[in-house]
Design a protein around this motif. Structure first.
Motif, mmCIF file in Angstrom:
data_model
loop_
_atom_site.group_PDB
_atom_site.id
_atom_site.type_symbol
_atom_site.label_atom_id
_atom_site.label_comp_id
_atom_site.label_asym_id
_atom_site.label_seq_id
_atom_site.Cartn_x
_atom_site.Cartn_y
_atom_site.Cartn_z
ATOM 1 N N ALA A 63 0.813 -1.219 0.000
ATOM 2 C CA ALA A 63 0.000 0.000 0.000
ATOM 3 C C ALA A 63 0.846 1.268 0.000
ATOM 4 N N LEU A 64 2.146 1.129 0.184
ATOM 5 C CA LEU A 64 2.974 2.317 0.388
ATOM 6 C C LEU A 64 3.073 3.187 -0.859
ATOM 7 N N ALA A 65 3.168 2.598 -2.037
ATOM 8 C CA ALA A 65 3.347 3.393 -3.256
ATOM 9 C C ALA A 65 2.217 4.399 -3.439
ATOM 10 N N ASP A 66 0.979 3.942 -3.293
ATOM 11 C CA ASP A 66 -0.158 4.854 -3.447
ATOM 12 C C ASP A 66 -0.137 5.944 -2.373
ATOM 13 N N THR A 67 0.261 5.563 -1.159
ATOM 14 C CA THR A 67 0.353 6.542 -0.071
ATOM 15 C C THR A 67 1.374 7.620 -0.395
ATOM 16 N N LEU A 68 2.520 7.200 -0.925
ATOM 17 C CA LEU A 68 3.568 8.162 -1.251
ATOM 18 C C LEU A 68 3.168 9.042 -2.433
ATOM 19 N N LEU A 69 2.531 8.463 -3.430
ATOM 20 C CA LEU A 69 2.069 9.259 -4.565
ATOM 21 C C LEU A 69 1.097 10.338 -4.105
ATOM 22 N N ALA A 70 0.196 9.975 -3.216
ATOM 23 C CA ALA A 70 -0.770 10.945 -2.691
ATOM 24 C C ALA A 70 -0.100 12.015 -1.849
ATOM 25 N N ALA A 71 1.088 11.687 -1.301
ATOM 26 C CA ALA A 71 1.806 12.635 -0.442
ATOM 27 C C ALA A 71 2.791 13.508 -1.220
ATOM 28 N N GLY A 72 2.808 13.387 -2.550
ATOM 29 C CA GLY A 72 3.664 14.254 -3.346
ATOM 30 C C GLY A 72 4.958 13.630 -3.815
ATOM 31 N N PHE A 73 5.126 12.329 -3.581
ATOM 32 C CA PHE A 73 6.282 11.627 -4.142
ATOM 33 C C PHE A 73 5.939 11.165 -5.564
ATOM 34 N N ARG A 74 6.945 10.741 -6.283
ATOM 35 C CA ARG A 74 6.719 10.140 -7.590
ATOM 36 C C ARG A 74 7.589 8.891 -7.703
ATOM 37 N N GLN A 75 7.188 8.001 -8.601
ATOM 38 C CA GLN A 75 7.992 6.796 -8.807
ATOM 39 C C GLN A 75 9.199 7.157 -9.650
ATOM 40 N N GLU A 76 10.350 6.994 -9.071
ATOM 41 C CA GLU A 76 11.606 7.264 -9.759
ATOM 42 C C GLU A 76 11.972 6.123 -10.700
ATOM 43 N N ALA A 77 11.793 4.892 -10.195
ATOM 44 C CA ALA A 77 12.107 3.706 -10.996
ATOM 45 C C ALA A 77 11.516 2.479 -10.339
ATOM 46 N N GLU A 78 11.372 1.440 -11.149
ATOM 47 C CA GLU A 78 11.019 0.117 -10.638
ATOM 48 C C GLU A 78 12.153 -0.811 -11.039
ATOM 49 N N ALA A 79 12.723 -1.494 -10.065
ATOM 50 C CA ALA A 79 13.885 -2.330 -10.324
ATOM 51 C C ALA A 79 13.535 -3.802 -10.208
ATOM 52 N N ARG A 80 14.260 -4.611 -10.929
ATOM 53 C CA ARG A 80 14.165 -6.053 -10.804
ATOM 54 C C ARG A 80 15.141 -6.493 -9.729
ATOM 55 N N LEU A 81 14.655 -7.233 -8.738
ATOM 56 C CA LEU A 81 15.514 -7.806 -7.705
ATOM 57 C C LEU A 81 15.865 -9.215 -8.155
ATOM 58 N N MET A 82 17.164 -9.498 -8.272
ATOM 59 C CA MET A 82 17.634 -10.764 -8.815
ATOM 60 C C MET A 82 18.582 -11.430 -7.826
ATOM 61 N N VAL A 83 18.584 -12.759 -7.812
ATOM 62 C CA VAL A 83 19.466 -13.490 -6.913
ATOM 63 C C VAL A 83 20.258 -14.531 -7.687
ATOM 64 N N CYS A 84 21.425 -14.832 -7.124
ATOM 65 C CA CYS A 84 22.289 -15.876 -7.667
ATOM 66 C C CYS A 84 22.772 -16.727 -6.495
ATOM 67 N N THR A 85 22.815 -18.031 -6.680
ATOM 68 C CA THR A 85 23.324 -18.949 -5.668
ATOM 69 C C THR A 85 24.511 -19.721 -6.248
ATOM 70 N N ARG A 86 25.181 -20.476 -5.391
ATOM 71 C CA ARG A 86 26.281 -21.308 -5.890
ATOM 72 C C ARG A 86 25.791 -22.252 -6.982
ATOM 73 N N GLU A 87 24.561 -22.748 -6.821
ATOM 74 C CA GLU A 87 24.024 -23.714 -7.781
ATOM 75 C C GLU A 87 23.706 -23.065 -9.131
ATOM 76 N N SER A 88 23.233 -21.831 -9.119
ATOM 77 C CA SER A 88 22.850 -21.181 -10.376
ATOM 78 C C SER A 88 24.003 -20.406 -11.013
ATOM 79 N N PHE A 89 25.081 -20.189 -10.263
ATOM 80 C CA PHE A 89 26.198 -19.389 -10.753
ATOM 81 C C PHE A 89 26.808 -20.013 -12.001
ATOM 82 N N THR A 90 26.957 -19.194 -13.044
ATOM 83 C CA THR A 90 27.560 -19.618 -14.313
ATOM 84 C C THR A 90 28.769 -18.733 -14.601
ATOM 85 N N PRO A 91 29.978 -19.213 -14.298
ATOM 86 C CA PRO A 91 31.176 -18.376 -14.502
ATOM 87 C C PRO A 91 31.339 -17.956 -15.964
ATOM 88 N N VAL A 92 31.812 -16.728 -16.134
ATOM 89 C CA VAL A 92 32.088 -16.176 -17.464
ATOM 90 C C VAL A 92 33.558 -15.793 -17.520
#
Length: 269
Positions: A83-112
């Motif tokens: 609910a926070l985004a709508d609350t902040l928009l109503a309070a005069g904030f704006r969405q600067e960006a939306e980011a993708r949160l990504m994870v890597c584990t030892r099992e998924s790690f692919t060395p380059v």
């Protein structure tokens, strides 16, 4: 998956507490960089789901940012405070960006492999100050190419503190600093891959992928179980996927609407 997402947000809070001045403004905490007003180094994180009227907390939050000469701003995992985004928009904030949160584990790690030419150096708390200064300067120029900048003694000292448990990688091409990246001090098996940036004239060569791979390798060799990052760039996301990062959720970056510019994270290169 929800448990992992909650662990990631908790790590972000712990990491910010260790690096920045933490100012409680319930149901938020404001994190202020001790000496750098750069917009993406100063932000607030909700303490949990937002319930009820937060107009007064937001007024106090704005006052804390203004007292420190910073722009009011939020960084948080959106699904943990839906609910926070709508609350902040109503309070005069704006969405600067939306980011993708990504994870890597030892099992998924692919060395380059590192392409022929670039030289990668791993920095620790025992590295020469001038080498760490070069890292800090390169990182800032990668993020803000139009800003004249040289790392200060405070920058170097702060980075050396982070390198007691974290690691950084500095890449050079023909002897010239070209790209950087690091992982933050681990906690409960989690660390963040951050600050991945390539100087403009060295981009589009695959250097960022090789550097990201080396940072991840260093993290997993030092016991990290889950390495995460956030990116607002689809192109950068594809680069990170080559190394084994996978999308798990989204983060929102919200900034006070009167501020003309938001934080722009560079493509790794």
């Amino acid at each position: 998956m929800t448990n992992l997402i909650e662990r990631l947000q908790s790590y972000m809070r712990r990491s910010a507490v260790s690096r920045y001045e933490a100012i409680p403004v319930p149901p938020f905490t404001v994190f202020i960089h001790p000496f750098d007003a750069l917009i993406y180094l100063n932000y607030a994180i909700p303490d949990g789901p937002i319930l009820g009227d937060v107009r007064e907390p937001l007024r106090r939050l704005r006052a804390e940012f203004q007292k420190k000469g910073r722009v009011p701003r939020f960084e948080y995992v959106s699904e943990l405070a839906p609910a926070l985004a709508d609350t902040l928009l109503a309070a005069g904030f704006r969405q600067e960006a939306e980011a993708r949160l990504m994870v890597c584990t030892r099992e998924s790690f692919t060395p380059v492999a590192v392409p022929e030419g670039p030289v990668l150096s791993v920095l620790t708390s025992g590295s020469p100050r001038e080498e760490v200064r070069t890292f800090c300067t390169t990182a800032r120029r990668g993020f803000s190419p139009d800003e004249p900048y040289e790392a200060t003694e405070e920058d170097v000292s702060k980075m050396l503190e982070d390198l007691r448990e974290g690691r950084a990688v500095l890449g050079r091409v023909e002897g010239q600093p070209a790209m950087v990246g690091m992982f933050t001090p681990p906690s409960e098996g989690i660390a963040e891959l951050g600050g991945v940036a390539t100087i403009e004239r060295f981009r589009k060569r695959g250097l960022g992928t090789a550097l990201t791979s080396r940072v991840a390798q260093e993290a997993f060799e030092r016991g990290v179980e889950v390495l995460f990052l956030s990116t607002i760039s689809e192109e950068a996301g594809r680069i990170y996927e080559r190394v084994g990062f996978r999308f798990v959720t989204r983060m929102l970056f919200m900034v006070e609407g009167s501020h003309p510019e938001g934080a722009m994270l560079p493509v790794p290169g």
